[in-house]
Design a protein around this motif. Sequence first.
Motif, PDB file in Angstrom:
ATOM      1  N   THR A 214      25.771  42.397  33.291  1.00  0.00           N
ATOM      2  CA  THR A 214      24.624  41.754  32.666  1.00  0.00           C
ATOM      3  C   THR A 214      24.683  40.254  32.913  1.00  0.00           C
ATOM      4  O   THR A 214      25.627  39.599  32.467  1.00  0.00           O
ATOM      5  N   PRO A 215      23.705  39.693  33.602  1.00  0.00           N
ATOM      6  CA  PRO A 215      23.709  38.247  33.862  1.00  0.00           C
ATOM      7  C   PRO A 215      23.567  37.437  32.574  1.00  0.00           C
ATOM      8  O   PRO A 215      23.047  37.928  31.564  1.00  0.00           O
ATOM      9  N   SER A 216      23.992  36.197  32.630  1.00  0.00           N
ATOM     10  CA  SER A 216      23.843  35.291  31.496  1.00  0.00           C
ATOM     11  C   SER A 216      22.379  35.047  31.200  1.00  0.00           C
ATOM     12  O   SER A 216      21.544  34.973  32.107  1.00  0.00           O
ATOM     13  N   SER A 217      22.060  34.918  29.919  1.00  0.00           N
ATOM     14  CA  SER A 217      20.687  34.617  29.526  1.00  0.00           C
ATOM     15  C   SER A 217      20.431  33.127  29.444  1.00  0.00           C
ATOM     16  O   SER A 217      19.318  32.707  29.126  1.00  0.00           O
ATOM     17  N   LYS A 218      21.463  32.307  29.712  1.00  0.00           N
ATOM     18  CA  LYS A 218      21.322  30.862  29.601  1.00  0.00           C
ATOM     19  C   LYS A 218      21.399  30.152  30.940  1.00  0.00           C
ATOM     20  O   LYS A 218      21.355  28.933  31.005  1.00  0.00           O
ATOM     21  N   THR A 219      21.565  30.892  32.032  1.00  0.00           N
ATOM     22  CA  THR A 219      21.536  30.298  33.368  1.00  0.00           C
ATOM     23  C   THR A 219      20.731  31.195  34.287  1.00  0.00           C
ATOM     24  O   THR A 219      20.692  32.415  34.111  1.00  0.00           O
ATOM     25  N   LEU A 220      20.105  30.591  35.270  1.00  0.00           N
ATOM     26  CA  LEU A 220      19.405  31.379  36.267  1.00  0.00           C
ATOM     27  C   LEU A 220      20.372  32.106  37.187  1.00  0.00           C
ATOM     28  O   LEU A 220      20.061  33.146  37.744  1.00  0.00           O
ATOM     29  N   HIS A 221      21.538  31.533  37.348  1.00  0.00           N
ATOM     30  CA  HIS A 221      22.493  31.974  38.364  1.00  0.00           C
ATOM     31  C   HIS A 221      23.780  32.414  37.673  1.00  0.00           C
ATOM     32  O   HIS A 221      24.354  31.665  36.878  1.00  0.00           O
ATOM     33  N   THR A 222      24.253  33.627  37.971  1.00  0.00           N
ATOM     34  CA  THR A 222      25.509  34.143  37.415  1.00  0.00           C
ATOM     35  C   THR A 222      26.369  34.694  38.547  1.00  0.00           C
ATOM     36  O   THR A 222      25.864  35.373  39.439  1.00  0.00           O
ATOM     37  N   LYS A 223      27.650  34.396  38.486  1.00  0.00           N
ATOM     38  CA  LYS A 223      28.575  34.903  39.506  1.00  0.00           C
ATOM     39  C   LYS A 223      29.759  35.591  38.822  1.00  0.00           C
ATOM     40  O   LYS A 223      30.375  35.037  37.905  1.00  0.00           O
ATOM     41  N   TRP A 224      30.077  36.812  39.291  1.00  0.00           N
ATOM     42  CA  TRP A 224      31.261  37.528  38.853  1.00  0.00           C
ATOM     43  C   TRP A 224      32.287  37.523  39.992  1.00  0.00           C
ATOM     44  O   TRP A 224      31.919  37.650  41.171  1.00  0.00           O
ATOM     45  N   VAL A 225      33.555  37.416  39.650  1.00  0.00           N
ATOM     46  CA  VAL A 225      34.634  37.444  40.639  1.00  0.00           C
ATOM     47  C   VAL A 225      35.624  38.524  40.243  1.00  0.00           C
ATOM     48  O   VAL A 225      36.026  38.624  39.076  1.00  0.00           O
ATOM     49  N   PHE A 226      36.016  39.337  41.229  1.00  0.00           N
ATOM     50  CA  PHE A 226      36.999  40.400  41.014  1.00  0.00           C
ATOM     51  C   PHE A 226      38.122  40.238  42.033  1.00  0.00           C
ATOM     52  O   PHE A 226      37.866  40.091  43.229  1.00  0.00           O
ATOM     53  N   LEU A 227      39.351  40.282  41.553  1.00  0.00           N
ATOM     54  CA  LEU A 227      40.522  40.049  42.400  1.00  0.00           C
ATOM     55  C   LEU A 227      41.357  41.309  42.542  1.00  0.00           C
ATOM     56  O   LEU A 227      41.481  42.099  41.604  1.00  0.00           O
ATOM     57  N   THR A 228      41.956  41.457  43.719  1.00  0.00           N
ATOM     58  CA  THR A 228      43.028  42.434  43.925  1.00  0.00           C
ATOM     59  C   THR A 228      44.157  41.713  44.636  1.00  0.00           C
ATOM     60  O   THR A 228      43.938  41.087  45.685  1.00  0.00           O
ATOM     61  N   ALA A 229      45.349  41.783  44.065  1.00  0.00           N
ATOM     62  CA  ALA A 229      46.523  41.136  44.657  1.00  0.00           C
ATOM     63  C   ALA A 229      47.480  42.208  45.171  1.00  0.00           C
ATOM     64  O   ALA A 229      47.730  43.213  44.497  1.00  0.00           O
ATOM     65  N   TYR A 230      47.999  41.996  46.379  1.00  0.00           N
ATOM     66  CA  TYR A 230      48.951  42.911  47.006  1.00  0.00           C
ATOM     67  C   TYR A 230      50.235  42.146  47.304  1.00  0.00           C
ATOM     68  O   TYR A 230      50.210  40.969  47.675  1.00  0.00           O
ATOM     69  N   GLY A 231      51.357  42.832  47.175  1.00  0.00           N
ATOM     70  CA  GLY A 231      52.627  42.196  47.503  1.00  0.00           C
ATOM     71  C   GLY A 231      53.749  43.203  47.482  1.00  0.00           C
ATOM     72  O   GLY A 231      53.565  44.375  47.140  1.00  0.00           O
ATOM     73  N   THR A 232      54.930  42.730  47.813  1.00  0.00           N
ATOM     74  CA  THR A 232      56.093  43.611  47.861  1.00  0.00           C
ATOM     75  C   THR A 232      57.030  43.417  46.672  1.00  0.00           C
ATOM     76  O   THR A 232      58.128  43.948  46.654  1.00  0.00           O
ATOM     77  N   SER A 233      56.572  42.635  45.686  1.00  0.00           N
ATOM     78  CA  SER A 233      57.348  42.482  44.455  1.00  0.00           C
ATOM     79  C   SER A 233      56.402  42.125  43.322  1.00  0.00           C
ATOM     80  O   SER A 233      55.277  41.652  43.548  1.00  0.00           O
ATOM     81  N   LYS A 234      56.853  42.358  42.106  1.00  0.00           N
ATOM     82  CA  LYS A 234      56.043  42.026  40.942  1.00  0.00           C
ATOM     83  C   LYS A 234      55.785  40.530  40.879  1.00  0.00           C
ATOM     84  O   LYS A 234      54.661  40.093  40.578  1.00  0.00           O
ATOM     85  N   GLU A 235      56.807  39.757  41.156  1.00  0.00           N
ATOM     86  CA  GLU A 235      56.663  38.307  41.098  1.00  0.00           C
ATOM     87  C   GLU A 235      55.609  37.813  42.084  1.00  0.00           C
ATOM     88  O   GLU A 235      54.823  36.915  41.793  1.00  0.00           O
ATOM     89  N   GLU A 236      55.583  38.430  43.259  1.00  0.00           N
ATOM     90  CA  GLU A 236      54.653  38.007  44.295  1.00  0.00           C
ATOM     91  C   GLU A 236      53.206  38.277  43.885  1.00  0.00           C
ATOM     92  O   GLU A 236      52.345  37.400  44.022  1.00  0.00           O
ATOM     93  N   VAL A 237      52.922  39.471  43.358  1.00  0.00           N
ATOM     94  CA  VAL A 237      51.534  39.775  42.999  1.00  0.00           C
ATOM     95  C   VAL A 237      51.113  39.001  41.759  1.00  0.00           C
ATOM     96  O   VAL A 237      49.956  38.570  41.654  1.00  0.00           O
ATOM     97  N   GLU A 238      52.029  38.821  40.809  1.00  0.00           N
ATOM     98  CA  GLU A 238      51.674  38.049  39.617  1.00  0.00           C
ATOM     99  C   GLU A 238      51.357  36.606  39.971  1.00  0.00           C
ATOM    100  O   GLU A 238      50.372  36.031  39.487  1.00  0.00           O
ATOM    101  N   GLN A 239      52.177  36.027  40.828  1.00  0.00           N
ATOM    102  CA  GLN A 239      51.935  34.645  41.232  1.00  0.00           C
ATOM    103  C   GLN A 239      50.607  34.518  41.984  1.00  0.00           C
ATOM    104  O   GLN A 239      49.823  33.603  41.736  1.00  0.00           O
ATOM    105  N   SER A 240      50.347  35.449  42.894  1.00  0.00           N
ATOM    106  CA  SER A 240      49.106  35.397  43.663  1.00  0.00           C
ATOM    107  C   SER A 240      47.896  35.595  42.763  1.00  0.00           C
ATOM    108  O   SER A 240      46.896  34.871  42.879  1.00  0.00           O
ATOM    109  N   TYR A 241      47.969  36.582  41.875  1.00  0.00           N
ATOM    110  CA  TYR A 241      46.844  36.851  40.981  1.00  0.00           C
ATOM    111  C   TYR A 241      46.572  35.658  40.074  1.00  0.00           C
ATOM    112  O   TYR A 241      45.428  35.210  39.943  1.00  0.00           O
TER     113      TYR A 241
END
Length: 976
Positions: free
Chosen positions: A475-502
């Motif tokens: 649902t877009p914002s009712s207070k701006t004409l323009h709304t942007k959503w961002v979705f991330l996926t992080a990949y790595g070979t360790s938990k520390e690597e993906v957490e840091q990247s994310y």
Amino acid sequence: MSFCWKRLRCLLPLAIISLGCWLAYWTFTFSSVPRFDSNRIHDQTSSNDESLYLKFENNKNSGKQIKHEAIKENPQSKVEDDYGELDTNDKEEKVKDSILGGEVKWPGDEDIYDDNVADGKKDVADDDSLKSKLSANSNDEDEYINFPAEEEIIVNKVATTPGYNSGKDAVDSEVKVLIETAEPYHIQGNDFEREPVWRTASQHKEQEPATPFPDAYPMPRKRSNILLSITTAQPDMEKPHFSSGNSDLLHAKHGKKNTGYMQSFYAMMHSGKASLVHEGIHSEIRYMPDDIPSEAYIFSSNVLPLDVRLRPSVGNGRIATMIHARDVFFSGLYNGRLAESHRAAIPSTCSFNITGTDPPSNFTRYYSLNVGAGMYVEKSVSRDYNLTFKVYAHRSLTNLMVVEVDIEKFDVTIPLTLKVDLNRWTASYDFTFRIMDSNRAEVSYKVGTLNAPETSDSPNIELHVMYDHVPEILTPSSKTLHTKWVFLTAYGTSKEEVEQSYDEGVSLIHGKDELFASHVQEWGKLWNKGRVDIKGNLTLARAAYGSFYYLLSSLPLKMDQHFKGLSPSGLPLGDKDKDYQGRVMWDQEMWMFPPILLFHPTLSAIMLHSRSRLARGAKVNADQGKLTGLLFPWESGATGVELNSDHLRGTLSPFVSAGIVFALQQLLYATNSTVLRHQFSQMITSIGHFLVSHKLSCRDNKCSVNDVLPFDDSHGVVSNSPFVNGIILNALQVISTLDTFQNRSFASHWSSFASEIIMPFDETMDFHPAYNFYKKDSVVREADAVLLGFPLLRQLHEEVRSKDLHYYESILDPRASPMTWAMHAIGWLEVGDRARADAAFQRQLMFIRNKFQVWSNRTLGSIHASNYLSAMGTYIQSLVNGYGGVRLHSDRLNFDPALPANVDGMNFIGIDYLGSSVNVVVNTDEVVLVVTGQLKRAVPLTLYIYSPEEVHTLTLETAVRFRRRKFSILSAALPL
């Protein structure tokens, strides 16, 4: 008659009353509802309702007059921390109303966005009721978006119109105006953006077209932006307010009263949080020079291929995927034992589809790949909104795959929700995943292990994946004409690597939208470092930029232990039994390495290091055959062991190992790096032992190369292939030279064997037969003897070179690969036959399968390999080494420039040679050469121009112009 008249007299008052009510109703309706005419669609800020770019200063001294002026600076330098972040996670009832489907309620908007204030009917400083409301809420920090003490919205480019009165609330007579024309978006070859045209407001009104859109493209006009200088009183408060210097500017064109939306900002949404970002924050981002038409690097179509393998792809050398594919691939991860090994498919979380809207709305969808910015874009256009879907593998944060959904409504009051068709996480046949706790709201975390590592002793690398949940309704914002959503996926070979990247990705989202900006800027740096520009021919220019893009998107920018080399189909493909299964072959060194070397030598060194990293597997291959030295495989994966079903297949293709030496030779010629020479010396010496001990059969000072399966494998196993013999001879000479540099006693040993290798030649016909006992006129499928002249640069008499080309082209199988046609084009240019060269050059283009510049190894029918990087590499070679006449020698870099047919000029941007970066601009009659950059270790260079002779010392940023003809760049320390 009198009776009818009496009846009419009775009904007339009733009709008048009804008409009056009807007029009153529509008068009220048109005062509060935006109107649209039949020819265009306006957003709520049309030419008479312009967005204001203001510099706000919060001052605690009540009643102090502060002048707010627009300033001319780079927006990225000041805006990055200007906007606060609303954390809706702090309020449990707002979590589901934010990015997870509902409308984000902006804090305090019921107070700040008073209609009278927005319309400019009251000065906010004098509005006691509003001040009291703000004061009453001043202790509730959650009710407001926190802004720093000073807010700056900075626009770099303005035009000034003296003497224009901006309105009664603006005491400054100077108006700075930025207006974008109301021209239509053009889909083909355009990134849906236009360069601004600088006009005054009156000029804009006069020149506005009556019908801004052609019938074929019923699209909305773009919003115009006006930059004003305004003086107003600022209330005594720390919270920002939004007021107008001119009430007329905040009215809709058709009399719509402003409802108090944030005009110059868009809502940035991610994982339960929302923030405001200024619309102009990315206005100064540049990734391609302005003189390159966008049609050359933005590939657009109104259809997306049904076959996923023919779609465009996004990647960054660590991760990659085809658009709307079910899988993502991570560099270096292969599943399956030996001959079953293939790239391990990871379920995609970055492919989903906007299927519709509520209420329903008709829209038209367009698809484009912007190779300049390194991203794929889908744009849906309707009467009420523009919807944009973007996906990119972040170029600098290489563990991140990013999806952005952008909606721009033309009326903020339109109720709208987006329906999302999810590409949900599915089971993988290559990994076994287990669910872990991400410790983050609305974020999933999974850890997978390979089901069948490549060898029994291969380390079973864990893959960690952390990804945002995607709601089914946005649902877009009712207070701006323009709304942007961002979705991330992080990949790595360790938990520390993906957490840091994310977490790093999240930190670049809110308030500044720098995640997108940093990605685009990194691609801009790559294009600035090296590319080929073709002027006057969009077809060839698109093929050039597309080829560079697909090659670069499969290469890491830094040394990466996960990178195992460049497969013919790159990183986004390689599933089981498809597209070479992601395996690395000799194509890397012969077809893809040379163009990368000239423009990005650091990346070419990374490619070569991928071979040395797998030297242990090459030793295993040799040991299995009871051979000495290093035997590099015909097909390589995670470990370097032979993946072909015949584990000794590499012994039949010694040109794979010899080709690695050839690539090192080219790298040393281009860089003169002593570090690289030492790093690779042991590896290539071991390759030499394999070649001499097991591939040469010597007798009476003559050495044959027996039992090989050459590039043209249509005749099976043969002996004394000209190309195979030539590249082995070259490898032994290179090893001898390096041993001489390092004072090793084996140098004469290698050179002795090299001098005794037979080069088959038919003296009767003055050409090189394909192999021993070759039957005349037998059809060949690929180039072989033709490769002696280029890329091996054997010294051949021009007549012999020409006869090789004539003979083999006359019997060439029409199904020959694009690499063969490229090598023939280069050969014909070398001997001066332009007609045949142009014909062979054009044959390559038949392998481009669609508007997204995706190549395959076949022109029609079924696809054995798509995203065919081998063909893309040789296409660039045909431009640079063919028409550019570039030849890299041990002591110089030669050019003999010409232009392809129907081309006005070519620019070779960023050719790197001996530590200097050189731009070579080739026009119809003139060449312009300039050194644009130098490393500290750069060798002083001399430019030598032939016939008539000219000699120039090349200095930084000093252009040299001369009539187009052959020339050389060489070290100033060498004699001419």
